[in-house]
Write a protein that holds these residues in place. Structure first.
Motif, short mmCIF file in Angstrom:
data_model
loop_
_atom_site.label_atom_id
_atom_site.label_comp_id
_atom_site.label_asym_id
_atom_site.label_seq_id
_atom_site.Cartn_x
_atom_site.Cartn_y
_atom_site.Cartn_z
N PRO A 59 0.84 -1.21 0.00
CA PRO A 59 0.00 0.00 0.00
C PRO A 59 0.87 1.25 0.00
O PRO A 59 2.02 1.22 0.43
N LEU A 60 0.31 2.32 -0.50
CA LEU A 60 0.99 3.61 -0.53
C LEU A 60 0.70 4.37 0.77
O LEU A 60 -0.36 4.23 1.35
N THR A 61 1.66 5.18 1.20
CA THR A 61 1.52 6.00 2.39
C THR A 61 0.95 7.36 2.01
O THR A 61 1.41 7.97 1.04
N TRP A 62 -0.04 7.83 2.76
CA TRP A 62 -0.63 9.15 2.52
C TRP A 62 0.39 10.22 2.89
O TRP A 62 1.01 10.17 3.95
N GLU A 63 0.57 11.20 2.01
CA GLU A 63 1.51 12.29 2.23
C GLU A 63 0.76 13.61 2.01
O GLU A 63 0.27 13.87 0.91
N ASN A 64 0.64 14.42 3.07
CA ASN A 64 -0.13 15.66 2.98
C ASN A 64 0.41 16.63 1.94
O ASN A 64 -0.37 17.33 1.29
N CYS A 65 1.72 16.71 1.76
CA CYS A 65 2.24 17.65 0.77
C CYS A 65 1.83 17.23 -0.65
O CYS A 65 1.59 18.08 -1.51
N LEU A 66 1.69 15.91 -0.88
CA LEU A 66 1.22 15.45 -2.18
C LEU A 66 -0.25 15.81 -2.38
O LEU A 66 -0.67 16.18 -3.47
N ARG A 67 -1.02 15.69 -1.30
CA ARG A 67 -2.43 16.12 -1.37
C ARG A 67 -2.51 17.60 -1.72
O ARG A 67 -3.31 18.01 -2.55
N ASP A 68 -1.65 18.40 -1.10
CA ASP A 68 -1.66 19.84 -1.36
C ASP A 68 -1.30 20.14 -2.82
O ASP A 68 -1.93 20.99 -3.46
N ALA A 69 -0.29 19.46 -3.34
CA ALA A 69 0.09 19.65 -4.75
C ALA A 69 -1.03 19.20 -5.68
O ALA A 69 -1.34 19.86 -6.67
N ALA A 70 -1.67 18.07 -5.34
CA ALA A 70 -2.77 17.55 -6.16
C ALA A 70 -3.98 18.48 -6.10
O ALA A 70 -4.61 18.75 -7.14
N ARG A 71 -4.30 18.99 -4.93
CA ARG A 71 -5.42 19.93 -4.81
C ARG A 71 -5.15 21.19 -5.64
O ARG A 71 -6.04 21.71 -6.31
N ALA A 72 -3.93 21.69 -5.54
CA ALA A 72 -3.59 22.91 -6.29
C ALA A 72 -3.76 22.69 -7.79
O ALA A 72 -4.27 23.57 -8.49
N HIS A 73 -3.34 21.52 -8.28
CA HIS A 73 -3.48 21.26 -9.72
C HIS A 73 -4.95 21.10 -10.10
O HIS A 73 -5.39 21.64 -11.13
N SER A 74 -5.73 20.38 -9.28
CA SER A 74 -7.16 20.22 -9.57
C SER A 74 -7.85 21.58 -9.61
O SER A 74 -8.65 21.86 -10.51
N ALA A 75 -7.56 22.44 -8.63
CA ALA A 75 -8.16 23.77 -8.59
C ALA A 75 -7.71 24.61 -9.78
O ALA A 75 -8.52 25.32 -10.39
N ASP A 76 -6.43 24.52 -10.14
CA ASP A 76 -5.90 25.27 -11.28
C ASP A 76 -6.62 24.87 -12.56
O ASP A 76 -6.96 25.72 -13.38
N MET A 77 -6.85 23.56 -12.74
CA MET A 77 -7.56 23.10 -13.94
C MET A 77 -8.98 23.65 -13.98
O MET A 77 -9.47 24.02 -15.05
N LEU A 78 -9.65 23.72 -12.83
CA LEU A 78 -11.00 24.30 -12.79
C LEU A 78 -10.97 25.79 -13.10
O LEU A 78 -11.76 26.27 -13.91
N ILE A 79 -10.07 26.51 -12.46
CA ILE A 79 -9.99 27.96 -12.62
C ILE A 79 -9.65 28.35 -14.05
O ILE A 79 -10.25 29.25 -14.63
N LYS A 80 -8.68 27.64 -14.65
CA LYS A 80 -8.20 28.00 -15.99
C LYS A 80 -8.86 27.19 -17.10
O LYS A 80 -8.50 27.36 -18.28
N ASN A 81 -9.80 26.32 -16.74
CA ASN A 81 -10.58 25.57 -17.72
C ASN A 81 -9.72 24.75 -18.68
O ASN A 81 -9.77 24.92 -19.89
N TYR A 82 -8.89 23.87 -18.12
CA TYR A 82 -8.11 22.94 -18.93
C TYR A 82 -8.07 21.60 -18.23
O TYR A 82 -8.47 21.47 -17.07
N PHE A 83 -7.63 20.57 -18.95
CA PHE A 83 -7.50 19.23 -18.39
C PHE A 83 -6.24 18.62 -18.98
O PHE A 83 -6.24 18.15 -20.11
N ALA A 84 -5.15 18.69 -18.23
CA ALA A 84 -3.86 18.20 -18.72
C ALA A 84 -2.90 18.02 -17.56
O ALA A 84 -3.05 18.65 -16.51
N HIS A 85 -1.91 17.17 -17.77
CA HIS A 85 -0.88 16.97 -16.74
C HIS A 85 0.04 18.18 -16.65
O HIS A 85 0.46 18.56 -15.56
N ASN A 86 0.36 18.80 -17.77
CA ASN A 86 1.18 20.01 -17.78
C ASN A 86 0.27 21.22 -17.77
O ASN A 86 -0.68 21.30 -18.55
#
Length: 176
Positions: A59-86
């Motif tokens: 199993p993978l270990t939960w890491e809060n800083c990864l959650r924060d990076a993932a949240r920031a990217h999800s929010a950025d995609m919503l705000i800027k209306n895109y869907f991409a890894h970069n």
């Protein structure tokens, strides 16, 4: 100007610079109307580990800083209306993760998922849908089942009518 005032001004300037650097790498505070779903994030985490264990992986270990990076990217995609890894400004998943997680990382990966017109509703069912869709995609499946990955964070951002999910993975260079 006395020494205490100079120190306060220097600290204030340093704080402003740190915020500017972090924001430039995609770790933005979401705008009004965007919220996060900790419950869905944790359900996706649990289903991901369930799938890994069924495939003979640790199993993978939960890491809060990864959650924060993932949240920031999800929010950025919503705000800027895109869907991409970069991101539109050129930042990669590794750039975003390294900007938020301040420890050595030898390998990183990312899965993303989105839905329009779906409400959060039954969180466990939605988490299963998200993980099953990644398992049906060769690239996403590869990330989910990569034995070298040790840690994970999941970030879910929603604006009520659209859901963006980012799953961030890392492998540490050195054991912690």
């Amino acid at each position: 100007m006395n020494r205490i005032m100079r120190k306060v001004m220097v600290l204030g300037l340093c704080s402003v610079l740190i915020v500017a650097v972090v924001e430039s790498l995609g770790a933005r505070v979401p705008s009004a109307g965007i919220s996060y779903s900790f419950e869905l994030e944790r359900a996706i985490y649990h289903f991901t580990n369930e799938v890994r264990q069924k495939n003979g992986l640790s199993p993978l270990t939960w890491e809060n800083c990864l959650r924060d990076a993932a949240r920031a990217h999800s929010a950025d995609m919503l705000i800027k209306n895109y869907f991409a890894h970069n991101s539109p400004d050129g930042h990669t998943p590794h750039d975003r993760i390294q900007a938020v997680c301040r420890f050595p990382i030898s390998m990183s990966g990312e899965n993303i998922w989105m839905s329009n017109g779906r409400q959060l509703g039954d969180v466990r069912q939605l988490a299963r849908i998200v993980v099953d869709s990644w398992m049906s995609s060769p690239g996403h499946r590869s990330n989910l089942l990569r034995p070298q990955f040790t840690d994970i964070g999941v970030g879910v951002a929603t604006n009520g009518k659209e859901i963006q999910v980012t799953q961030a993975f890392i492998s540490h260079r050195q054991p912690r």
